[in-house]
Design a protein around this motif. Structure first.
Motif, mmCIF file in Angstrom:
data_model
loop_
_atom_site.group_PDB
_atom_site.id
_atom_site.type_symbol
_atom_site.label_atom_id
_atom_site.label_comp_id
_atom_site.label_asym_id
_atom_site.label_seq_id
_atom_site.Cartn_x
_atom_site.Cartn_y
_atom_site.Cartn_z
ATOM 1 N N GLN A 88 10.453 5.202 5.763
ATOM 2 C CA GLN A 88 11.587 4.453 5.225
ATOM 3 C C GLN A 88 12.309 3.657 6.312
ATOM 4 N N LYS A 89 11.503 2.874 7.074
ATOM 5 C CA LYS A 89 12.096 2.036 8.112
ATOM 6 C C LYS A 89 11.360 0.718 8.213
ATOM 7 N N GLN A 90 12.088 -0.279 8.715
ATOM 8 C CA GLN A 90 11.486 -1.582 8.934
ATOM 9 C C GLN A 90 10.638 -1.529 10.196
ATOM 10 N N MET A 91 9.481 -2.182 10.139
ATOM 11 C CA MET A 91 8.577 -2.185 11.282
ATOM 12 C C MET A 91 8.736 -3.477 12.077
ATOM 13 N N LEU A 114 6.773 -5.879 15.479
ATOM 14 C CA LEU A 114 5.447 -6.105 16.058
ATOM 15 C C LEU A 114 5.069 -4.975 17.010
ATOM 16 N N LYS A 115 6.037 -4.441 17.714
ATOM 17 C CA LYS A 115 5.765 -3.334 18.648
ATOM 18 C C LYS A 115 5.229 -2.109 17.909
ATOM 19 N N ASP A 116 5.624 -1.952 16.642
ATOM 20 C CA ASP A 116 5.126 -0.833 15.842
ATOM 21 C C ASP A 116 3.691 -1.046 15.391
ATOM 22 N N LEU A 117 3.270 -2.289 15.331
ATOM 23 C CA LEU A 117 1.953 -2.619 14.782
ATOM 24 C C LEU A 117 0.853 -2.700 15.831
ATOM 25 N N PHE A 118 1.219 -2.864 17.098
ATOM 26 C CA PHE A 118 0.234 -3.047 18.162
ATOM 27 C C PHE A 118 0.415 -2.004 19.251
ATOM 28 N N ASN A 119 -0.673 -1.735 19.972
ATOM 29 C CA ASN A 119 -0.603 -0.836 21.114
ATOM 30 C C ASN A 119 0.315 -1.424 22.169
ATOM 31 N N GLU A 120 0.943 -0.554 22.928
ATOM 32 C CA GLU A 120 1.905 -1.000 23.934
ATOM 33 C C GLU A 120 1.277 -1.917 24.978
ATOM 34 N N ASP A 121 0.015 -1.646 25.357
ATOM 35 C CA ASP A 121 -0.637 -2.452 26.394
ATOM 36 C C ASP A 121 -1.374 -3.678 25.817
ATOM 37 N N SER A 164 0.872 -1.178 0.000
ATOM 38 C CA SER A 164 0.000 0.000 0.000
ATOM 39 C C SER A 164 0.907 1.225 0.000
ATOM 40 N N LYS A 165 0.294 2.412 -0.007
ATOM 41 C CA LYS A 165 1.107 3.632 0.038
ATOM 42 C C LYS A 165 1.871 3.743 1.353
ATOM 43 N N GLN A 166 1.327 3.129 2.406
ATOM 44 C CA GLN A 166 1.930 3.238 3.737
ATOM 45 C C GLN A 166 2.915 2.120 4.065
ATOM 46 N N THR A 167 2.577 0.884 3.640
ATOM 47 C CA THR A 167 3.380 -0.257 4.069
ATOM 48 C C THR A 167 3.644 -1.247 2.941
ATOM 49 N N LEU A 168 4.720 -1.977 3.126
ATOM 50 C CA LEU A 168 5.117 -3.045 2.201
ATOM 51 C C LEU A 168 5.543 -4.233 3.040
ATOM 52 N N SER A 169 5.003 -5.426 2.747
ATOM 53 C CA SER A 169 5.411 -6.651 3.442
ATOM 54 C C SER A 169 5.936 -7.645 2.417
ATOM 55 N N ILE A 170 7.105 -8.183 2.717
ATOM 56 C CA ILE A 170 7.754 -9.145 1.827
ATOM 57 C C ILE A 170 8.057 -10.410 2.622
ATOM 58 N N ALA A 171 7.772 -11.567 2.020
ATOM 59 C CA ALA A 171 8.095 -12.855 2.638
ATOM 60 C C ALA A 171 9.225 -13.501 1.835
ATOM 61 N N PHE A 172 10.287 -13.876 2.524
ATOM 62 C CA PHE A 172 11.427 -14.555 1.901
ATOM 63 C C PHE A 172 11.401 -16.022 2.310
ATOM 64 N N THR A 232 17.009 -27.568 4.811
ATOM 65 C CA THR A 232 16.074 -26.932 5.729
ATOM 66 C C THR A 232 15.466 -25.708 5.055
ATOM 67 N N SER A 233 14.243 -25.432 5.406
ATOM 68 C CA SER A 233 13.546 -24.261 4.872
ATOM 69 C C SER A 233 13.227 -23.310 6.014
ATOM 70 N N SER A 234 13.216 -22.046 5.688
ATOM 71 C CA SER A 234 12.782 -21.054 6.665
ATOM 72 C C SER A 234 12.058 -19.937 5.924
ATOM 73 N N LEU A 235 11.115 -19.343 6.611
ATOM 74 C CA LEU A 235 10.334 -18.246 6.056
ATOM 75 C C LEU A 235 10.583 -17.031 6.932
ATOM 76 N N LYS A 236 10.997 -15.941 6.313
ATOM 77 C CA LYS A 236 11.246 -14.701 7.047
ATOM 78 C C LYS A 236 10.418 -13.609 6.389
ATOM 79 N N THR A 237 9.727 -12.830 7.216
ATOM 80 C CA THR A 237 8.902 -11.750 6.687
ATOM 81 C C THR A 237 9.398 -10.414 7.230
ATOM 82 N N PHE A 238 9.249 -9.403 6.411
ATOM 83 C CA PHE A 238 9.659 -8.057 6.778
ATOM 84 C C PHE A 238 8.561 -7.101 6.338
ATOM 85 N N THR A 239 8.246 -6.154 7.204
ATOM 86 C CA THR A 239 7.260 -5.124 6.885
ATOM 87 C C THR A 239 7.943 -3.766 7.031
#
Length: 119
Positions: free
Chosen positions: A58-61, A63-70, A25-33, A45-52
């Motif tokens: 212009q910064k990586q997000m 989980l703390k960025d996506l949810f309220n602190e409490d 979207s204009k705000q966010t980009l999520s990529i799965a490797f 072995t396989s592994s899946l890594k995701t980045f948002t």
């Protein structure tokens, strides 16, 4: 010659990394490797890594960025993940059971065919 072929086989290694844009979207980009690694011909072995990423900042997000602190987001995400894995395990059990029953049916079919030729 055989020993040389075995030595080459033992040295064979593989690394494959593929990616998929799972959200944009204009705000966010999520990529799965998806990474697959095999060393010396061993089972890989396989592994899946995701980045948002926050595109305007212009910064990586995280989980703390996506949810309220409490928010109790780790427990909630764990419950969702557990439920999904449980569903997948049921499917895997079904697949395993189906394959086992199919093998048994094939054995019975072979026995019946052999009886038919004897009778």
């Amino acid at each position: 010659m055989k020993k040389a072929a075995e030595a080459v086989k033992k040295e064979k290694s593989e690394l494959t990394i593929t990616y998929k844009i799972v959200h944009y979207s204009k705000q966010t980009l999520s990529i799965a490797f998806d990474e697959y690694e095999s060393v010396n011909g061993e089972k890989g072995t396989s592994s899946l890594k995701t980045f948002t990423f926050d595109l305007p900042a212009q910064k990586q997000m995280t989980l703390k960025d996506l949810f309220n602190e409490d928010a109790n987001y780790l427990d909630r995400l764990s419950a969702i993940s557990y439920a999904e894995l449980k569903k997948q395990m049921k499917t895997a059990d079904f697949d395993r059971t189906f394959k086992k029953e199919r093998r048994q049916l094939i054995k019975i079919s072979v026995i019946l065919r052999s009886l038919k030729t004897v009778l």
